[in-house]
Design an enzyme around this catalytic site. Structure first.
Site, mmCIF file in Angstrom:
data_model
loop_
_atom_site.group_PDB
_atom_site.id
_atom_site.type_symbol
_atom_site.label_atom_id
_atom_site.label_comp_id
_atom_site.label_asym_id
_atom_site.label_seq_id
_atom_site.Cartn_x
_atom_site.Cartn_y
_atom_site.Cartn_z
ATOM 1 C CB SER A 1 -0.922 0.116 1.446
ATOM 2 O OG SER A 1 -1.690 1.318 1.418
ATOM 3 C CE1 TYR B 1 -3.971 -2.615 5.153
ATOM 4 C CE2 TYR B 1 -3.250 -0.236 4.900
ATOM 5 C CZ TYR B 1 -3.799 -1.563 4.540
ATOM 6 O OH TYR B 1 -4.093 -1.689 3.354
HETATM 7 P P1 NAD Z 1 -11.250 -6.459 1.485
HETATM 8 O O1 NAD Z 1 -11.420 -6.350 2.691
HETATM 9 O O2 NAD Z 1 -12.410 -6.534 0.532
HETATM 10 O O3 NAD Z 1 -10.603 -7.846 1.119
HETATM 11 C C1 NAD Z 1 -9.603 -8.608 1.856
HETATM 12 C C2 NAD Z 1 -9.834 -9.922 1.720
HETATM 13 O O4 NAD Z 1 -8.542 -10.504 2.601
HETATM 14 C C3 NAD Z 1 -11.208 -10.512 2.347
HETATM 15 O O5 NAD Z 1 -11.743 -11.307 1.393
HETATM 16 C C4 NAD Z 1 -10.635 -11.238 3.465
HETATM 17 O O6 NAD Z 1 -11.710 -12.262 3.836
HETATM 18 C C5 NAD Z 1 -9.373 -11.756 3.327
HETATM 19 N N1 NAD Z 1 -8.501 -11.995 4.478
HETATM 20 C C6 NAD Z 1 -8.430 -11.449 5.717
HETATM 21 N N2 NAD Z 1 -7.770 -11.907 6.577
HETATM 22 C C7 NAD Z 1 -7.541 -13.066 6.189
HETATM 23 C C8 NAD Z 1 -6.963 -14.314 6.291
HETATM 24 N N3 NAD Z 1 -6.352 -14.411 7.529
HETATM 25 N N4 NAD Z 1 -6.650 -15.373 5.601
HETATM 26 C C9 NAD Z 1 -7.212 -15.296 4.306
HETATM 27 N N5 NAD Z 1 -7.864 -14.313 3.847
HETATM 28 C C10 NAD Z 1 -8.118 -13.360 4.721
HETATM 29 O O7 NAD Z 1 -10.233 -5.366 1.307
HETATM 30 P P2 NAD Z 1 -9.176 -5.006 -0.355
HETATM 31 O O8 NAD Z 1 -9.489 -3.551 -0.400
HETATM 32 O O9 NAD Z 1 -9.882 -5.755 -1.536
HETATM 33 O O10 NAD Z 1 -7.883 -5.406 0.189
HETATM 34 C C11 NAD Z 1 -6.995 -6.372 -0.648
HETATM 35 C C12 NAD Z 1 -5.588 -5.855 -0.409
HETATM 36 O O11 NAD Z 1 -5.408 -4.742 -0.873
HETATM 37 C C13 NAD Z 1 -5.450 -6.013 1.218
HETATM 38 O O12 NAD Z 1 -4.008 -6.287 1.247
HETATM 39 C C14 NAD Z 1 -5.322 -4.421 1.395
HETATM 40 O O13 NAD Z 1 -4.524 -3.834 2.387
HETATM 41 C C15 NAD Z 1 -4.763 -3.931 0.251
HETATM 42 N N6 NAD Z 1 -5.098 -2.646 -0.196
HETATM 43 C C16 NAD Z 1 -6.205 -1.941 -0.091
HETATM 44 C C17 NAD Z 1 -6.425 -0.819 -0.444
HETATM 45 C C18 NAD Z 1 -7.942 -0.092 -0.441
HETATM 46 O O14 NAD Z 1 -7.897 1.047 -0.359
HETATM 47 N N7 NAD Z 1 -8.996 -0.867 -0.430
HETATM 48 C C19 NAD Z 1 -5.351 0.318 -0.659
HETATM 49 C C20 NAD Z 1 -4.049 -0.519 -0.455
HETATM 50 C C21 NAD Z 1 -3.857 -1.739 -0.163
#
Ligand code: NAD
Length: 246
Positions: free
Chosen positions: A140, A154
């Site tokens: 991120s 985070y």
């Molecule tokens: P989201 O919450 O929709 O998806 C995250 C997924 O990870 C969910 O399906 C959840 O069930 C799964 N998960 C959580 N803990 C887990 C575990 N212990 N084992 C297996 N699966 C697990 O969020 P997203 O926005 O799709 O995020 C995906 C990735 O992108 C993450 O790593 C997040 O940190 C990163 N990210 C997101 C953003 C944003 O703005 N949404 C920005 C930068 C980075």
């Protein structure tokens, strides 16, 4: 023989979009989910009906070594190989600084950082046997330079992923390319509880004046996995719509 892509945490959000992009490109895909079995099976069915690829859906908590080991063994048992791993599973437990707890900090590191290490370790073993593969870790911009004390745990986990990416690229050279993507804000359920005024002010900081669609991150992951990215290694690709540093 089709290439196989495993995406962790892929029943929704960026992970789900990434699974769909891989399927579009003709990969057999592995959906990993923590607890959303119904969503994972719905996605599996949709992909099987839309694309001519094989889909596996496996429950596993990426922070638990035994579950990761079993998941990777099941993929190898089914397909015989894994060509691309996207470490996408992640959590954010935002609170005020005063409310930060050791438990929440540890859980964030366990899922985001240790989880990325564990899945890479077990998948990397099979990629090394084949002497090829690609790993993409979802970090991120919070792990680089967008600083929010509400998410300091985070942010630390995402900075750790960038360091881990560089070490894994060195450890697995010259066979496995390991890269990281650092998205800015993305429109997913992770951000659904944000205050609308905060969202507006964050959008104004972005040159494109909007958050990303999950597909805009997924397409970069699929590019990094492809031969078109064959000389990109140990790198962090920022995907944040551009920021005004002037
Ligand atoms: P989201 O919450 O929709 O998806 C995250 C997924 O990870 C969910 O399906 C959840 O069930 C799964 N998960 C959580 N803990 C887990 C575990 N212990 N084992 C297996 N699966 C697990 O969020 P997203 O926005 O799709 O995020 C995906 C990735 O992108 C993450 O790593 C997040 O940190 C990163 N990210 C997101 C953003 C944003 O703005 N949404 C920005 C930068 C980075």
């Amino acid at each position: 023989m089709k290439p196989v892509a495993l995406v962790t945490g892929s029943s929704r959000g960026i992970g789900k979009a990434t699974i769909i992009e891989f399927a579009k490109k003709g990969y057999d895909v592995v959906i990993n989910y923590l607890s959303s079995e119904e969503e994972a099976l719905k996605l599996k069915k949709m992909i099987e009906e839309t694309y001519q690829v094989q889909v596996l859906a496996i429950q596993a908590d990426v922070s638990k070594e035994e579950e990761v080991k079993n998941m990777v063994e099941e993929v190898i048992h089914t397909f015989g190989h894994i060509d691309c791993l996207v470490n996408n599973a992640g959590i954010a437990i935002d609170t005020t600084f005063e409310d930060k707890t050791v438990e929440n900090f540890r859980r964030t590191l366990d899922v985001n950082l240790i989880g990325t290490f564990l899945v890479s370790k077990y998948v990397g073993k099979y990629m090394l046997e084949k002497k090829e593969g690609t790993i993409i870790n979802i970090s991120s911009t919070n792990g680089i330079d967008t600083i929010y004390p509400e998410s300091l745990d985070y942010d630390a986990s995402k900075a750790g992923i960038i360091s881990l990416t560089k070490n894994l690229a060195l450890q697995y050279a010259p066979y496995i390319r390991v890269n990281s993507i650092a998205p800015g804000w993305v429109l997913t359920e992770m951000n659904q509880e944000l205050d609308p005024e905060f969202v507006e002010s964050e959008q104004q900081k972005c040159l494109l004046k909007r958050f990303a669609e999950p597909e805009e991150i997924a397409q970069v992951a699929v590019f990094l996995a492809s031969r078109d990215a064959s000389y990109i290694n140990g790198e962090v690709i920022r995907v944040d719509g551009g920021v005004n540093n002037g």
